[in-house]
Design a protein around this motif. Structure first.
Motif, PDB file in Angstrom:
ATOM      1  N   ALA A  74     -19.527  -6.027  -0.129  1.00 27.73           N
ATOM      2  CA  ALA A  74     -19.351  -5.569   1.255  1.00 27.73           C
ATOM      3  C   ALA A  74     -18.777  -4.155   1.279  1.00 27.73           C
ATOM      4  N   PRO A  75     -19.575  -3.150   0.887  1.00 27.65           N
ATOM      5  CA  PRO A  75     -19.054  -1.781   0.793  1.00 27.65           C
ATOM      6  C   PRO A  75     -18.526  -1.236   2.114  1.00 27.65           C
ATOM      7  N   SER A  76     -19.019  -1.725   3.229  1.00 34.39           N
ATOM      8  CA  SER A  76     -18.548  -1.211   4.511  1.00 34.39           C
ATOM      9  C   SER A  76     -17.118  -1.657   4.831  1.00 34.39           C
ATOM     10  N   MET A  77     -16.608  -2.624   4.078  1.00 33.21           N
ATOM     11  CA  MET A  77     -15.216  -3.052   4.273  1.00 33.21           C
ATOM     12  C   MET A  77     -14.232  -2.146   3.548  1.00 33.21           C
ATOM     13  N   LEU A  78     -14.723  -1.284   2.686  1.00 32.86           N
ATOM     14  CA  LEU A  78     -13.833  -0.451   1.865  1.00 32.86           C
ATOM     15  C   LEU A  78     -12.840   0.387   2.677  1.00 32.86           C
ATOM     16  N   PRO A  79     -13.246   0.993   3.803  1.00 36.68           N
ATOM     17  CA  PRO A  79     -12.268   1.796   4.548  1.00 36.68           C
ATOM     18  C   PRO A  79     -11.044   1.006   4.999  1.00 36.68           C
ATOM     19  N   VAL A  80     -11.239  -0.261   5.368  1.00 34.33           N
ATOM     20  CA  VAL A  80     -10.103  -1.089   5.783  1.00 34.33           C
ATOM     21  C   VAL A  80      -9.187  -1.353   4.592  1.00 34.33           C
ATOM     22  N   VAL A  81      -9.788  -1.580   3.420  1.00 32.62           N
ATOM     23  CA  VAL A  81      -8.986  -1.765   2.211  1.00 32.62           C
ATOM     24  C   VAL A  81      -8.194  -0.493   1.918  1.00 32.62           C
ATOM     25  N   GLN A  82      -8.853   0.655   2.065  1.00 31.90           N
ATOM     26  CA  GLN A  82      -8.173   1.923   1.817  1.00 31.90           C
ATOM     27  C   GLN A  82      -6.999   2.134   2.762  1.00 31.90           C
ATOM     28  N   LEU A  83      -7.145   1.689   3.998  1.00 30.63           N
ATOM     29  CA  LEU A  83      -6.063   1.818   4.965  1.00 30.63           C
ATOM     30  C   LEU A  83      -4.817   1.071   4.488  1.00 30.63           C
ATOM     31  N   ASP A  84      -5.004  -0.172   4.065  1.00 33.22           N
ATOM     32  CA  ASP A  84      -3.837  -0.948   3.627  1.00 33.22           C
ATOM     33  C   ASP A  84      -3.316  -0.470   2.277  1.00 33.22           C
ATOM     34  N   GLN A  85      -4.204   0.001   1.412  1.00 39.60           N
ATOM     35  CA  GLN A  85      -3.733   0.625   0.172  1.00 39.60           C
ATOM     36  C   GLN A  85      -2.833   1.809   0.486  1.00 39.60           C
ATOM     37  N   ALA A  86      -3.238   2.610   1.465  1.00 42.32           N
ATOM     38  CA  ALA A  86      -2.447   3.786   1.831  1.00 42.32           C
ATOM     39  C   ALA A  86      -1.072   3.378   2.346  1.00 42.32           C
ATOM     40  N   ARG A  87      -1.017   2.313   3.128  1.00 41.72           N
ATOM     41  CA  ARG A  87       0.280   1.860   3.637  1.00 41.72           C
ATOM     42  C   ARG A  87       1.204   1.459   2.484  1.00 41.72           C
ATOM     43  N   ALA A  88       0.648   0.758   1.502  1.00 39.55           N
ATOM     44  CA  ALA A  88       1.464   0.355   0.350  1.00 39.55           C
ATOM     45  C   ALA A  88       1.882   1.567  -0.465  1.00 39.55           C
ATOM     46  N   LEU A  89       0.997   2.527  -0.612  1.00 43.80           N
ATOM     47  CA  LEU A  89       1.324   3.736  -1.368  1.00 43.80           C
ATOM     48  C   LEU A  89       2.428   4.534  -0.677  1.00 43.80           C
ATOM     49  N   LEU A  90       2.414   4.573   0.652  1.00 41.98           N
ATOM     50  CA  LEU A  90       3.487   5.241   1.378  1.00 41.98           C
ATOM     51  C   LEU A  90       4.819   4.547   1.128  1.00 41.98           C
ATOM     52  N   ALA A  91       4.797   3.215   1.062  1.00 41.95           N
ATOM     53  CA  ALA A  91       6.023   2.481   0.758  1.00 41.95           C
ATOM     54  C   ALA A  91       6.521   2.827  -0.636  1.00 41.95           C
ATOM     55  N   GLY A  92       5.599   3.106  -1.557  1.00 49.31           N
ATOM     56  CA  GLY A  92       5.969   3.490  -2.915  1.00 49.31           C
ATOM     57  C   GLY A  92       6.218   4.973  -3.078  1.00 49.31           C
ATOM     58  N   GLY A  93       6.126   5.741  -1.982  1.00 41.99           N
ATOM     59  CA  GLY A  93       6.420   7.163  -2.051  1.00 41.99           C
ATOM     60  C   GLY A  93       5.300   8.031  -2.581  1.00 41.99           C
ATOM     61  N   LEU A  94       4.103   7.456  -2.808  1.00 47.30           N
ATOM     62  CA  LEU A  94       2.977   8.258  -3.318  1.00 47.30           C
ATOM     63  C   LEU A  94       2.228   8.851  -2.125  1.00 47.30           C
TER      64      LEU A  94
END
Length: 871
Positions: free
Chosen positions: A216-236
């Motif tokens: 489901a490649p069209s779902m990737l942007p939503v995954v990227q959104l939550d990855q970004a939130r976790a990365l912000l929590a980790g300071g990256l």
């Protein structure tokens, strides 16, 4: 019936498009299905009515994502009116449950969480009843549990969310519902992120990302959104911003209104951490307008909070170059508008009414800081009393902000001891969050959340009428270079990471050869960038880096110096100071402007870069050396000469700060020939100086494209006749890594390149491609000493918290006790002659720092090497 068959095919394609987040396509397909059903000859036939209900229910979701919940609810009302035309029985029960389930989900997406949960409870009863009677779609029931997990996540009920997701995954496995299973595992990652378990969250998101690419490649942007939130929590912050900048255009193209607006808020948060209030405000307001159009009051309020954070940053830190001194009336030179704290209080009340407790607390804390800086301490105290105690799911940056509010209020009431107690407690709490991180990048990134607390503590100590050098030393150790105080754990082999690293190495080497041939390597460079991100992500959710050691005390450091003197530099605003530790005593010396020192350091670095080429004509060498001498003299006068009465002629351990990490200390006139060790912190130095390391073989490895006798040729082969020598085709990454594991001394003569966007991808060029810093950092038994003989890979990339991380930094963090490296470019011949002198002294029993000092003194401006670690 032909119309039913055609409409059914369109419905199935439309539903698939919905679950693939391609909503524009879904609306087109489902709208066409409605039109086909309108042409059916028997409008009241049960099969026509049933299919129309299914189409309308699915269309409700697709249209809501493109406009507002009102549009979706209208479609569901149309579907409900049709249910009376169906006979009573399992099929009608199932369709009624389907409609209620969708209505509940739309309310959750619109922020009406409690109503949405009530509707989903009712829908679950109906759907389970229908499924038990042999009618119904397990896909719909699994989706219901997925949506209930979203509601529980909104309510911060993590255990309930996990229970819903486990039930969903169980159904998916039973009925092979792969696309919903992907979303359920993704949400498990989001729950881990909520509880502060960033590595676990990133692991789930990585697994989801791989599944999406396949199914489901069209779902990737939503995954990227939550990855970004976790990365912000980790300071990256940089990596999070890249994820969002990639996801946002895709979400806009897919017209996923809710997720696109949420992504704008996350991007605003990244801009805020970079200090870009203007961009943060612009994105937050855009998101607020998007949510308002959708009728989502909850998320519109969250977006308004993001904008308020930007306004607060502008008011409190509008000119970041000015001294930051809190006074009882108003901060120097900064006017805080009267209306701004009132706006924050109103927003807090609005958020609390929407059951957004963490967000309401954040708005209150912003109001507290604004009132403190306005001088209204009574109002600030009253507001602070209203801030609730943090919950398990309260983000770490919110926790640090609460500590900062308490500390600033204490400062404003002249309670310095109370302010320092809050700073100490906050940094301890942040340390516990760091202990849970996997990989060096996340551990370093976490420091960003404690930056203001640490800066305040150092500033308070320096602003005291009689600054206490011992206390300042303690705070410097508590706030800087925390990643180096971890005792590395044995590496856990990761076949997937090794596979990706091999692919990356091949892509890098191929791109290099293509460029050398004069052809464009753009596509290969894009491929290497993708592979770099994949390997980096593997490191994010690796096992914890290691076991934390205690922060070094002055009482522990003093005796270990054994006659040496430790000089720890620090800055507060534009003030540069040095804490000089000799024996068990400490003294502080003020050294003038930090900006001036940084300018001298930058000039010296530039001069030495120009001086590096071996083929530079002698007249130019003399001109550049004169300039370098002027720059080195400027640094010497500002940094070293004021310290000479305290340090005498003793050996030094230097802990730099910021721009001073780039200084080749042996080139400063007062330090010519003096043994010097550079360390990220006194704690890091003490760990290296007192740690154990292997004794045994020597490794000489030579990379391609060197011109001088830098490695195993000639003199070094004579000095180390029994060394493991790897050159030519034998100097492969695998061969070098194998030889390094358990070695005592490793001399790596290879050109390298520093990677500022991700320090662990700094690299040395070997026969078959680059040897990355992260690979050396995962050796099971790292060498006692590593010499990086032909490149500028010393500690020269500094992150918040004075976390200097690069090739040399990764080696020190992984347990290498001593690293010899250059702070600027160095010519092959200069490196060769410097290293021959150095190794001859080393084999004569001279300590590394002393041997290097003697070698540098022969030509201090063309041998910009420093000794890092223990010395």
């Amino acid at each position: 019936m032909l119309a039913v068959r055609r409409a059914g095919a369109l419905y199935r394609r439309g539903r698939k498009a919905v679950y693939a987040y391609t909503f524009a396509r879904a609306r087109a397909l489902l709208g066409e299905a409605v039109a086909v059903l309108d042409s059916a000859p028997e409008q009241n036939a049960p099969e026509v009515v049933e299919l129309r209900v299914r189409v309308l229910v699915t269309l409700a979701y697709a249209e809501t994502e493109g406009s507002s919940i009102t549009t979706g609810i209208k479609r569901l009302s149309e579907a409900d009116e049709l249910l009376d035309e169906l006979p009573v029985g399992p099929r009608r029960t199932e369709l009624a449950g389907l409609s209620v389930e969708q209505r509940g989900f739309l309310h959750i997406r619109a922020g009406n969480t409690e109503l949405g949960l009530e509707l989903l409870d009712e829908a679950a009863r109906r759907l389970r009843a229908g499924l038990a009677e042999g009618a119904g779609d397990p896909y719909v029931l699994a989706s219901l549990y997925l949506n209930r997990s979203l509601a529980q996540i909104e309510r911060s009920q993590t255990n309930a969310a996990i229970a819903e997701l486990d039930t969903c995954i169980e159904l998916c496995e039973k009925y092979e519902l792969h696309d919903i299973a992907i979303k359920a595992r993704h949400n498990r990652g989001y729950v881990a992120h909520m509880t502060g378990d960033v590595p676990t969250a990133l692991r789930y998101f990585a697994e989801t990302s791989r599944d999406c690419q396949e199914r489901a490649p069209s779902m990737l942007p939503v995954v990227q959104l939550d990855q970004a939130r976790a990365l912000l929590a980790g300071g990256l912050v940089d990596e999070a911003a890249r994820h969002l900048d990639d996801a946002l255009p895709r979400l806009r193209r897919q017209r996923v209104g809710q997720d696109a607006a949420e992504a704008e808020i996350a991007r605003a948060a990244a801009a805020l951490l970079h200090g870009d209030a203007a961009q943060a405000r612009r994105r937050a307001r855009r998101s607020e307008r998007m949510f308002t159009r959708r009728g989502n009051e909850r998320w519109a309020s969250v977006a308004a909070l993001a904008a308020l954070r930007a306004d607060t940053l502008t008011a409190l830190d509008g000119d970041r170059a000015r001294p930051v001194k809190i006074q009882t009336k108003q901060r120097n030179g900064i006017h805080v508008p009267r209306a701004l704290p009132a706006t924050a209080v109103r927003l807090a009340e609005q958020l609390r009414g929407l059951l957004l407790e963490d967000e309401a607390a954040l708005a209150l804390m912003l109001a507290v800081r604004l009132q403190i800086h306005r001088g209204d301490l009574a109002a600030a105290t009253e507001l602070l009393d209203q801030v609730p105690k943090p919950r398990v799911t309260t983000p770490v940056d919110h926790r640090m902000l609460l500590r900062l509010c308490r500390a600033e209020l204490a400062v404003a009431t002249q309670d310095t001891r109370g302010a320092l107690a809050e700073a100490r407690a906050g940094l301890t709490e942040l340390g516990r969050a760091r202990d849970r991180m996997g990989g060096l990048e996340l551990m370093c990134g976490t420091a960003v959340h404690g930056r203001q607390l640490g800066d305040m503590a150092v500033r308070l100590v320096l602003e005291h009428q009689r600054p206490d050098a011992r206390r300042l030393f303690g705070w410097l150790e508590r706030t800087r270079a925390q990643v180096y105080r971890y005792e590395p754990m044995p590496d856990i082999a990761d076949p997937r990471m090794a596979e990706k690293a091999t692919e990356l190495r091949l892509a890098k080497r191929t791109a290099q050869l293509v460029r050398l041939a004069g052809r464009s390597a753009e596509k290969l460079e894009q491929q290497t960038a993708t592979l770099e991100r994949e390997v980096a992500r593997q490191g994010w959710y690796a096992s914890p880096w290691g076991k934390p050691r205690p922060v070094a005390t002055l009482e522990a450091v003093g005796p270990a110096l054994d006659g040496r003197v430790l000089v720890s530099f620090a800055t507060s605003d534009d003030d540069l100071v040095a804490v000089v530790v000799a024996g068990t005593g400490a003294k502080m010396v003020r050294l003038g402007s930090a900006v001036e020192a940084a300018e001298w350091a930058a000039r010296l670095h530039a001069d030495l870069d120009v001086l590096a080429p071996d083929t530079l004509p002698p007249p130019i060498v003399e001109v550049v050396k004169t300039s370098a001498a002027r720059s080195a003299g400027g640094l010497d006068r500002q940094l070293i000469q004021p310290l000479l009465p305290l340090i005498g002629d003793r050996d030094l351990v230097i802990v730099p700060t910021g721009a001073l990490y780039a200084v080749p200390w042996g080139s400063l006139p007062s330090l010519w020939g003096r043994p010097i060790v550079v360390a990220p912190s006194a704690t890091a130095w003490l760990s290296a100086a007192t740690g154990s390391a292997p004794r045994g073989r020597t490794v000489l490895a030579r990379g391609p494209m060197l011109t001088g006798l830098v490695a195993e040729e000639g003199p070094l082969r004579e000095i180390y006749p029994e060394a493991v020598a790897l050159d030519g085709d034998h100097a492969t990454v695998a061969g070098v890594l194998s030889a390094l594991d358990g070695a005592e001394l490793a001399h790596l003569a290879a050109h390298g390149e520093h990677e500022p966007t991700n320090a662990l991808f700094s690299r040395l060029e070997l026969a078959d491609g680059p040897l990355f810093a992260y690979e050396l950092s995962r050796l099971r038994q790292p060498p006692r000493q590593v010499v990086l003989a032909a490149c500028e890979l010393a500690l020269n990339y500094v992150r918040p918290g004075d976390e200097a991380l690069g090739y040399a930094g990764a080696l020190l963090a992984s347990g290498v006790r001593t690293v010899i490296a250059a702070t600027s470019r160095v010519g092959d011949e200069s490196a060769a002659t410097a290293m021959v002198t150095y190794h001859r002294s080393l084999t004569a029993g001279v300590a590394p720092a002393r041997a290097l000092a003697a070698s540098i003194a022969e030509d201090p401006y063309r041998r910009p090497f420093i000794c890092l670690g223990a010395g």
